[in-house]
Scaffold this motif. Structure first.
Motif, short mmCIF file in Angstrom:
data_model
loop_
_atom_site.label_atom_id
_atom_site.label_comp_id
_atom_site.label_asym_id
_atom_site.label_seq_id
_atom_site.Cartn_x
_atom_site.Cartn_y
_atom_site.Cartn_z
N GLU A 100 -0.87 1.94 -6.31
CA GLU A 100 0.59 1.85 -6.26
C GLU A 100 1.12 0.98 -7.39
O GLU A 100 2.13 1.30 -8.03
CB GLU A 100 1.03 1.30 -4.91
N GLU A 159 -8.14 -1.00 1.68
CA GLU A 159 -6.73 -0.87 1.31
C GLU A 159 -6.44 -1.37 -0.10
O GLU A 159 -5.40 -1.05 -0.67
CB GLU A 159 -5.85 -1.63 2.31
N THR A 177 0.82 -1.22 0.00
CA THR A 177 0.00 0.00 0.00
C THR A 177 0.86 1.27 0.00
O THR A 177 0.32 2.37 -0.14
CB THR A 177 -0.93 0.03 1.23
N ASP A 178 2.16 1.10 0.15
CA ASP A 178 3.06 2.26 0.11
C ASP A 178 4.44 1.82 -0.35
O ASP A 178 5.30 1.48 0.45
CB ASP A 178 3.13 2.91 1.50
N THR A 227 -5.83 1.27 -2.74
CA THR A 227 -4.54 1.95 -2.51
C THR A 227 -3.40 1.12 -3.09
O THR A 227 -2.49 1.64 -3.76
CB THR A 227 -4.33 2.17 -1.01
#
Length: 772
Positions: free
Chosen positions: A82, A75, A49-50, A78
């Motif tokens: 990405e 999530e 997610t990041d 997200t």
């Protein structure tokens, strides 16, 4: 190693200890192992997610097997965003997740703990697929828990919503899983080409959205900024268009088309000064850019830089001899430099080539301002317009259904775009105010898209008001016909944005020309023309052709009502300065070289005199510079000339406080300017000729008892002006008595004029009824 030989990169998300599929384990691919668990020794540690350690558009493919189900539902978008961010244009994401729909059958059987299949981490049961691998969770790896699930439909939807296109989802029931292949963002140039295709096809909104996506992903893509600006202009979003083109220019200032586009947009937006540097830079960058040269010429012309505009238009014609708009404007700027013999042939050639009614109507109008053509040639141009533009409309004329009753209340339709702050108000408003509404129903057809306080005065005195600027010619003719108009009075003639093609459809049984165009129109569907004994003498002397029957009013052609807040009459300037101040407030197109030569002769022969010129163009540096150069060639010092800008009414009338004698224009005499000069106590010296526009001064001055101030030749014009200038006593008397003279004259007998006009309407209606 060249870029073409470098291996492509595949991001292995949630790699664990599992290998990639065989296809990706080749020298063509370089694996980047990515996992949340450092124990599996990935290349990069992090959450999907990041993925901040990965740059935008840095990998060619993504492999994610049994990862997304470990996220909470909110999530998932997200993580997919990405994925899309780190994919290069044209890259692919391959996603494998459990298929909850396939599991449903096993769940229904009640066997939740039996082995479904074996994986690298051991035996997998239904419970492991639903809630996460139990052994891993028991060992403390809680991130191995499953928090969401997918069917084929939901996985397809999530990937599509994340911006992947196309998306393909395959069910693998034997493995109880879903396999999705999803294309990431298209290559920028592929996307740009799609935008261009939509642009070319005229799908402006689609093109704008696609160009917007290009610049969102690649803010430095200046061609997309430029094209986005162009489609926004087509969508009539001018502010956005200008902003986008300026952004393109900020990124790449040395592309000629961007400079030319911004210059063109600024010019159309009424900002010629702002347009100039961009258009000048465009032609520096690309001397072959035809439209940049043309738009530069237009911007220069707007600024009064007629000599520079001439060079631009000549550059256009050198590159493209068939560019008729440039030829038309070249004719205009040559005329503005008093070079009629050069300008008229260019203008004529362009009007022959451009099949547009408004361009065509400019030619007859223009000839009225010019000394060179004979009166017969001027009328022939009007007849040619009729043959070319009006005659083909004959099939659209419908037989009128108006009752042929000579005594009934008549419907009079006035057709104009000048029911506003315009010179027409001084002559038509008093008529509208004094109409007999018992005998006549007054209908005003207004085809301008703005209104002001004068519009409201007209509206108040009309029985019927029609805002018709958004009606095309067919629609307007149909409306007039449906309204049952008996007599249609066209007040525009050949003036700007006229509606002669409405008149050509003959929507009313009787049609009359008046006021806005004081000359014979040559239009076959106009039956009559308001006139008088001076403009159209009977018998004509000299003979002047006319297509309409003149309706000669004894009161004269004009019915004048000055502005109520006009300035008072001032004292005689001669008594203050000891010099005679001649003046002209006529519009610039009415001034020509022979006229200025006559004015120079007056100044030469009366050394104690000066000349003041005030209009909307001549006060500007370039235009006044041409006038000064000509006067100096003729022996008149610059110090004897004064140029003033033309302001709004009634303020500009203050100029007459500094003028002793007004000099009328020729061959197109002043109408409003002559009446205003007289109202301000200033006598006018006029010159008459054969054509109707050259007899307006004769009409006005005879109405007020000053016919002796009208000359019939250039020499007589000079002598008349000098004789009046040398009679200071007469100038003083006229100054003091002029307003009273006007008020007692037929020129301002408004009620009487209107009654006579109405009698003419009734008479022509009786003729029509008798013919029925």
């Amino acid at each position: 190693m060249s870029e073409a030989l470098m291996p492509k990169t595949i991001l292995h998300v949630g790699c664990g200890r599992a290998p990639l599929p065989a296809y990706f384990r080749s020298p063509e691919w370089r694996e980047i192992r990515y996992d949340i668990d450092p124990a599996v020794q990935p290349d990069l540690v992090g959450s999907m997610t990041d993925m901040a350690e990965l740059r935008d558009a840095s990998v060619d493919a993504i492999w994610s097997s049994h990862n997304l189900e470990h996220l909470l539902p909110h999530e998932v978008p997200t993580a997919l965003a990405e994925f899309r961010r780190v994919l290069r244009p044209g890259g692919m994401a391959y996603v494998v997740v459990p298929d909850v729909q396939s599991l449903a059958e096993k769940i229904a059987s009640g066997d939740l703990e039996g082995e479904l299949y074996r994986s690298p981490i051991g035996s997998i049961a239904v419970l492991d697929v639903l809630w996460g691998h139990r052994a891993s969770i028991a060992a403390g790896r809680h991130y191995m828990g499953h928090r969401t699930g997918f069917s084929a439909a939901t996985l397809q939807r999530r990937l599509t919503e994340a911006g992947f296109d196309p998306v393909s989802v395959e069910r693998r029931p034997q493995a109880f899983e879903l396999f999705a292949s999803a294309a990431g963002p298209a290559a920028i140039e592929t996307l740009f080409e799609s935008a261009r295709q939509a642009h070319t096809a005229g799908r402006w909104a689609d093109a704008e959205a696609l160009y917007g996506e290009v610049v969102a992903r690649s803010p430095g893509h200046w061609p997309a900024w430029l094209e986005r600006g162009i489609v926004c202009w087509a969508l009539k979003r001018r502010d956005a268009a200008l902003a986008h083109v300026r952004q393109a220019l900020a990124i790449e200032p040395n592309f000629a088309r961007t400079q030319a586009t911004l210059g063109a947009f600024l010019g159309i937006s009424g900002q010629p000064m702002a347009a100039l540097p961009h258009l000048q830079r465009a032609v520096e960058l690309d001397p072959q850019a035809v439209e940049a040269h043309y738009n530069l010429g237009k911007a220069l012309q707007e600024q009064g830089e007629v000599a520079a505009a001439e060079r631009s238009y000549r550059a256009v014609l050198h590159l493209d001899p068939d560019h008729q708009l440039a030829r038309l404007n070249l004719g205009n700027v040559l005329l503005a430099q008093w070079r009629s013999p050069e300008g008229l042939p260019h203008y004529r050639a362009a009007t022959r080539a451009i099949d547009d009614p408004y361009v065509q109507s400019n030619w007859p109008m223009l000839l009225n301002f010019s000394v060179e053509p004979s009166d017969d040639e001027v009328f022939a141009a009007h007849r040619e317009f009729d043959e070319r533009m009006i005659a083909p409309l004959a099939g659209l004329i419908v037989a009128p259904l108006n009752p042929p009753d000579p005594g009934r209340r008549l419907r009079i339709g006035y057709l104009s775009r000048d029911f506003c702050r315009h010179a027409v108000r001084y002559f038509l408003l008093p008529v509208i105010e004094h109409h007999d509404h018992q005998a006549f129903e007054i209908c005003c057809y207004y085809f301008r898209d703005r209104a002001d306080e004068v519009t409201e005065l007209f509206r108040r005195h009309a029985d019927r008001w029609v805002d018709c600027h958004d009606l095309d010619d067919d629609e307007l003719a149909t409306r007039i016909r449906r309204d049952g108009i008996d007599i249609l009075v066209d007040l525009a003639g050949y003036t700007d944005r006229n509606r002669l093609l409405v008149v050509g459809r003959k929507p009313a049984p009787v049609q009359i020309a008046y006021l806005g165009y004081p000359a014979s129109t040559g239009i076959r569907t106009l039956d009559y023309r308001i006139s008088d004994q001076w403009i159209d003498p009977d018998p004509p002397a000299p003979p002047v052709a006319s297509s309409e029957v003149p309706l000669r009013l004894a009161h004269g052609y004009y019915c004048y009502a000055p502005l109520p807040d006009s300035p008072p009459v001032g004292t005689l300037p001669l008594d203050r300065s000891g010099q005679v101040m001649f003046g002209s407030l006529n519009q610039a197109p009415k001034l020509n070289r022979p006229l200025l030569e006559a004015w120079a002769e007056i100044l030469r022969r009366l050394p104690a005199s000066r000349l003041l010129i005030q209009n909307a163009a001549m006060h500007a540096g370039p235009a006044s510079g041409h006038a000064i150069a000509l006067f100096e060639q003729l022996g008149i010092d610059r110090a004897r000339l004064e140029f003033r800008p033309f302001g709004k009414a009634p303020g500009y009338l203050q100029t007459y406080h500094d003028v002793d004698i007004a000099l009328d224009s020729f061959p197109y005499n002043g109408g409003t300017t002559t009446c205003e000069a007289l109202w301000m106590g200033v006598p006018v010296v006029s010159r008459c000729g054969g054509r109707q526009v050259a007899r307006l001064g004769l009409s006005i001055l005879n109405q007020v008892g000053l016919g002796d101030l009208v000359a019939d030749s250039a020499e007589h014009y000079v002598e008349t002006a000098l004789a009046l200038a040398n009679d200071a006593d007469r100038l003083r008397r006229l100054r003091m008595t002029m307003r009273a003279r006007l008020l007692q004259s037929p020129l301002m007998e408004q009620a009487g004029f209107t009654r006579e006009l109405e009698a003419s309407y009734r008479e022509v209606w009786r003729r029509w009824c008798a013919e029925r």
